[in-house]
Enzyme design. Sequence first.
Site, PDB file in Angstrom:
ATOM      1  CE  LYS A   9      49.428  48.727  41.993  1.00 32.33           C
ATOM      2  NZ  LYS A   9      49.484  48.235  40.624  1.00 32.33           N
ATOM      3  NE  ARG A  25      43.050  48.355  39.069  1.00 28.67           N
ATOM      4  CZ  ARG A  25      43.268  48.143  40.361  1.00 28.67           C
ATOM      5  NH1 ARG A  25      44.234  48.794  40.997  1.00 28.67           N
ATOM      6  NH2 ARG A  25      42.525  47.279  41.022  1.00 28.67           N
TER       7      ARG A  25
HETATM    8  N1  HH2 Z   1      46.875  46.670  40.404  1.00 31.57           N
HETATM    9  C1  HH2 Z   1      46.145  45.984  41.332  1.00 31.57           C
HETATM   10  C2  HH2 Z   1      45.058  45.217  40.936  1.00 31.57           C
HETATM   11  N2  HH2 Z   1      44.690  45.158  39.638  1.00 31.57           N
HETATM   12  N3  HH2 Z   1      44.998  45.813  37.389  1.00 31.57           N
HETATM   13  C3  HH2 Z   1      45.695  46.492  36.455  1.00 31.57           C
HETATM   14  N4  HH2 Z   1      45.320  46.452  35.167  1.00 31.57           N
HETATM   15  N5  HH2 Z   1      46.789  47.246  36.794  1.00 31.57           N
HETATM   16  C4  HH2 Z   1      47.225  47.332  38.070  1.00 31.57           C
HETATM   17  O1  HH2 Z   1      48.252  48.009  38.312  1.00 31.57           O
HETATM   18  C5  HH2 Z   1      46.509  46.623  39.095  1.00 31.57           C
HETATM   19  C6  HH2 Z   1      45.387  45.847  38.701  1.00 31.57           C
HETATM   20  C7  HH2 Z   1      46.503  46.073  42.781  1.00 31.57           C
HETATM   21  O2  HH2 Z   1      45.839  47.153  43.394  1.00 31.57           O
HETATM   22  P1  HH2 Z   1      44.479  47.054  44.312  1.00 31.57           P
HETATM   23  O3  HH2 Z   1      43.323  46.591  43.531  1.00 31.57           O
HETATM   24  O4  HH2 Z   1      44.276  48.325  44.952  1.00 31.57           O
HETATM   25  O5  HH2 Z   1      44.802  45.962  45.372  1.00 31.57           O
HETATM   26  P2  HH2 Z   1      44.206  44.515  45.512  1.00 31.57           P
HETATM   27  O6  HH2 Z   1      44.659  43.704  44.367  1.00 31.57           O
HETATM   28  O7  HH2 Z   1      44.754  44.055  46.821  1.00 31.57           O
HETATM   29  O8  HH2 Z   1      42.727  44.605  45.503  1.00 31.57           O
END
Ligand code: HH2
Length: 266
Positions: free
Chosen positions: A211, A247
């Site tokens: 992040k 995660r």
């Molecule tokens: N962070 C993201 C997406 N989903 N779900 C949970 N439970 N907790 C989190 O911290 C979280 C989440 C954001 O990360 P990422 O999937 O890598 O990015 P994107 O939403 O752009 O796919």
Amino acid sequence: MNKPLVMGVVNVTPDSFSDGGRFLDAGAALSRARRLIEGGADILDIGGESTRPGAVPVPESEEIARVVPLIEAIRGESGVRISIDTMKPAVARAAVAAGATIWNDVTALRWSRDGVAAAAELGCEVVLMHMLGEPRTMQDDPRYDDVVAEVGAFLAERAETAMAAGVAREKIWLDPGIGFGKTVAHNLSLLAHLDALVDLGFPVILGASRKRFLTALDPSAKEPDQRLPGSLAAALTGAAASVAAVRVHDVAETVQALKVWAAIHA
Ligand code: HH2
């Protein structure tokens, strides 16, 4: 001390911040899923819509078309637990029918009026995550009087609402939502006080991997894939606070770090 489960992220989106959409192609997403399973993932978190600030919303049918074939393909060759990262009940329903057993909702079942009822009806596990505002604007000057207390109160309220609608207590996970409507200082306070969330009595999941706040702390780590060391520091902080899962994008590396941590604390 128990080590947290490792949830590996598989995005099937053209605009995810962390992997730049390199996994939109279905075959590439399946290859990534296989690599994460080999790396020791306990859970795969499949997402078909990015939640990053400014991301373009994806129609329900498109999101289903992205995630369901991947879930079916993984289910066909592995017993790994699968979670679906979506705000939409229809997508969660299709994903659970395809073999997902966890609904990971960054809106804590608030996106749709039917969210809590759908979760109760599906009978799956649910991850209730804290977010201040909505993805498009959540990073515009977020403010709290006491971020740890406010995130804790929000999550406790969402858990009560879900249980009142029929979601079983043992199906509920809580997540502080690192980076979702939070400054660097807010993220650090939450990481320093994860025990306050664990004390709510539900398993806690922590998503700090790759992040942006990590770059604020180390400007030399400009790109998401340069943030592994910081991501590991956050994962180990979660382990020390007894979170139930982390995660992450870098599964094998996180599994190794947690193995060493667990051996030290055995
Ligand atoms: N962070 C993201 C997406 N989903 N779900 C949970 N439970 N907790 C989190 O911290 C979280 C989440 C954001 O990360 P990422 O999937 O890598 O990015 P994107 O939403 O752009 O796919």
